[in-house]
Design a protein around this motif. Structure first.
Motif, PDB file in Angstrom:
ATOM      1  N   VAL A  91      41.911  51.802  24.160  1.00 48.69           N
ATOM      2  CA  VAL A  91      41.017  52.237  23.093  1.00 48.69           C
ATOM      3  C   VAL A  91      40.373  51.029  22.412  1.00 48.69           C
ATOM      4  CG1 VAL A  91      40.921  53.384  20.847  1.00 48.69           C
ATOM      5  CG2 VAL A  91      42.246  54.397  22.710  1.00 48.69           C
ATOM      6  N   ASN A  92      41.170  49.977  22.242  1.00 50.68           N
ATOM      7  CA  ASN A  92      40.681  48.783  21.552  1.00 50.68           C
ATOM      8  C   ASN A  92      39.619  48.019  22.335  1.00 50.68           C
ATOM      9  OD1 ASN A  92      42.360  49.262  19.381  1.00 50.68           O
ATOM     10  ND2 ASN A  92      43.997  47.920  20.097  1.00 50.68           N
ATOM     11  N   ILE A  93      39.555  48.226  23.654  1.00 48.65           N
ATOM     12  CA  ILE A  93      38.510  47.545  24.432  1.00 48.65           C
ATOM     13  C   ILE A  93      37.363  48.491  24.784  1.00 48.65           C
ATOM     14  CG2 ILE A  93      40.131  45.853  25.383  1.00 48.65           C
ATOM     15  CD1 ILE A  93      39.998  47.381  28.052  1.00 48.65           C
ATOM     16  N   GLU A  99      44.712  58.983  12.383  1.00 47.91           N
ATOM     17  CA  GLU A  99      43.400  59.374  12.890  1.00 47.91           C
ATOM     18  C   GLU A  99      43.248  58.862  14.313  1.00 47.91           C
ATOM     19  OE1 GLU A  99      38.633  59.006  11.777  1.00 47.91           O
ATOM     20  OE2 GLU A  99      40.145  58.052  10.527  1.00 47.91           O
ATOM     21  N   LYS A 100      43.213  59.763  15.264  1.00 50.47           N
ATOM     22  CA  LYS A 100      43.094  59.383  16.669  1.00 50.47           C
ATOM     23  C   LYS A 100      41.634  59.111  17.007  1.00 50.47           C
ATOM     24  CE  LYS A 100      46.978  62.275  18.137  1.00 50.47           C
ATOM     25  NZ  LYS A 100      47.395  63.382  19.035  1.00 50.47           N
ATOM     26  N   LYS A 101      41.369  57.942  17.530  1.00 56.71           N
ATOM     27  CA  LYS A 101      40.026  57.594  17.969  1.00 56.71           C
ATOM     28  C   LYS A 101      40.078  57.098  19.405  1.00 56.71           C
ATOM     29  CE  LYS A 101      38.064  56.389  13.449  1.00 56.71           C
ATOM     30  NZ  LYS A 101      37.397  55.335  12.649  1.00 56.71           N
ATOM     31  N   GLY A 102      39.330  57.735  20.274  1.00 56.46           N
ATOM     32  CA  GLY A 102      39.241  57.265  21.651  1.00 56.46           C
ATOM     33  C   GLY A 102      40.350  57.763  22.559  1.00 56.46           C
ATOM     34  N   TYR A 103      41.268  58.583  22.029  1.00 54.84           N
ATOM     35  CA  TYR A 103      42.315  59.121  22.893  1.00 54.84           C
ATOM     36  C   TYR A 103      42.782  60.468  22.377  1.00 54.84           C
ATOM     37  CZ  TYR A 103      46.312  58.206  19.753  1.00 54.84           C
ATOM     38  OH  TYR A 103      47.216  58.227  18.721  1.00 54.84           O
ATOM     39  N   MET A 104      43.454  61.183  23.236  1.00 51.55           N
ATOM     40  CA  MET A 104      44.060  62.442  22.824  1.00 51.55           C
ATOM     41  C   MET A 104      45.459  62.527  23.408  1.00 51.55           C
ATOM     42  SD  MET A 104      42.001  65.200  25.176  1.00 51.55           S
ATOM     43  CE  MET A 104      41.860  65.022  26.954  1.00 51.55           C
ATOM     44  N   THR A 105      46.276  63.365  22.816  1.00 49.99           N
ATOM     45  CA  THR A 105      47.650  63.572  23.275  1.00 49.99           C
ATOM     46  C   THR A 105      47.779  64.975  23.843  1.00 49.99           C
ATOM     47  OG1 THR A 105      48.541  62.048  21.611  1.00 49.99           O
ATOM     48  CG2 THR A 105      50.072  63.623  22.584  1.00 49.99           C
ATOM     49  N   VAL A 106      48.391  65.074  25.015  1.00 54.84           N
ATOM     50  CA  VAL A 106      48.651  66.371  25.636  1.00 54.84           C
ATOM     51  C   VAL A 106      50.153  66.505  25.853  1.00 54.84           C
ATOM     52  CG1 VAL A 106      46.386  66.488  26.748  1.00 54.84           C
ATOM     53  CG2 VAL A 106      48.310  65.464  27.990  1.00 54.84           C
ATOM     54  N   SER A 107      50.620  67.716  25.979  1.00 59.33           N
ATOM     55  CA  SER A 107      52.059  67.929  26.090  1.00 59.33           C
ATOM     56  C   SER A 107      52.580  67.705  27.506  1.00 59.33           C
ATOM     57  CB  SER A 107      52.429  69.334  25.618  1.00 59.33           C
ATOM     58  OG  SER A 107      51.787  70.312  26.418  1.00 59.33           O
TER      59      SER A 107
END
Length: 232
Positions: A190-192, A215-223
């Protein structure tokens, strides 16, 4: 958070605890190690000292089972004030060898995900650890046929990823990383400027633990891994 992944052309997969089980075997080994040294210290103290030894030795040995074995031996010598028996040292080596030779246990949905994504995207493996061990696990997994490229990194920091993407001529805006570790597989990407999917595994090494950003930026979490198919 849902993301637009329309521009993704290349998908990177972490290996350990994303494609197959890994950390569980380290936890089992730590339990056995504590039992071997219970005459010298409490289990909690043994766990703490082993972890300290692993972190101290990372620069020397890197990640992987062999470095873990050496750290167990060194910790055993230190905890016992060099009084640990040769038999116990041999048992520690046997624990490590069993870890190395353990059958690869694929996580649920891995084959289904790879089969559905193959052909639509360029798939690569980006993992860290011992080169020989990771190559061995990939061969035993029978997953090699799905991947265009496999890279075993010495570490997974922003520079490691950026250098590799540059070398492979992959535009960071077209890259998605999928992995179980926020610290190693998600936040550096995400940082790059890349995107990432976090698929948590039930067991995480203490060294890999970080707090998930509010606050999620540039990624998401799935189960679970198969959930990524809803977005790709």
């Amino acid at each position: 958070m849902e993301m637009n992944l329309d521009n993704i052309k290349v998908i990177g997969f972490d290996a350990d605890d994303t494609l197959w089980v890994n950390e569980t075997y380290f936890r089992d080994a730590e339990e056995k190690f504590a039992e071997m040294l219970e005459q010298y210290e409490t289990k909690n103290k043994i766990d703490q000292e082993l972890f300290k030894m692993e972190i101290k030795n990372l620069e020397l040995y890197g990640y992987g089972i062999k470095g873990f074995m050496l750290s167990m031996i060194e910790a055993a010598l230190e905890l016992s004030n060099n009084g640990v028996s040769q038999n116990t040292l041999s048992e520690i080596l046997d624990v490590g060898k069993k870890m190395i030779s353990h059958p690869v246990e694929l996580l649920d949905g891995v084959v289904d995900v790879l089969e559905k994504l193959q052909g639509k995207y360029r798939l690569i493996v980006l993992t860290k650890g011992d080169l020989l061990d990771q190559e061995r696990k990939l061969e035993r997994s029978n997953l090699s046929k799905y991947f265009h490229h496999v890279e075993v990194l010495s570490d997974k920091k922003e520079k490691n990823y950026q250098d590799l993407l540059d070398h492979l001529e992959i535009n960071v805006k077209h890259f998605l990383m999928i992995g179980n570790s926020l610290k190693s597989d998600v936040l550096p990407l995400v940082n790059i400027g890349a995107k990432a999917v976090h698929v948590p595994f039930h067991t995480t090494w203490q060294h890999e633990e970080v707090e998930e950003p509010i606050e999620k930026k540039g990624y998401m979490t799935v189960s679970k891994l198969t959930d990524v198919l809803e977005y790709l």
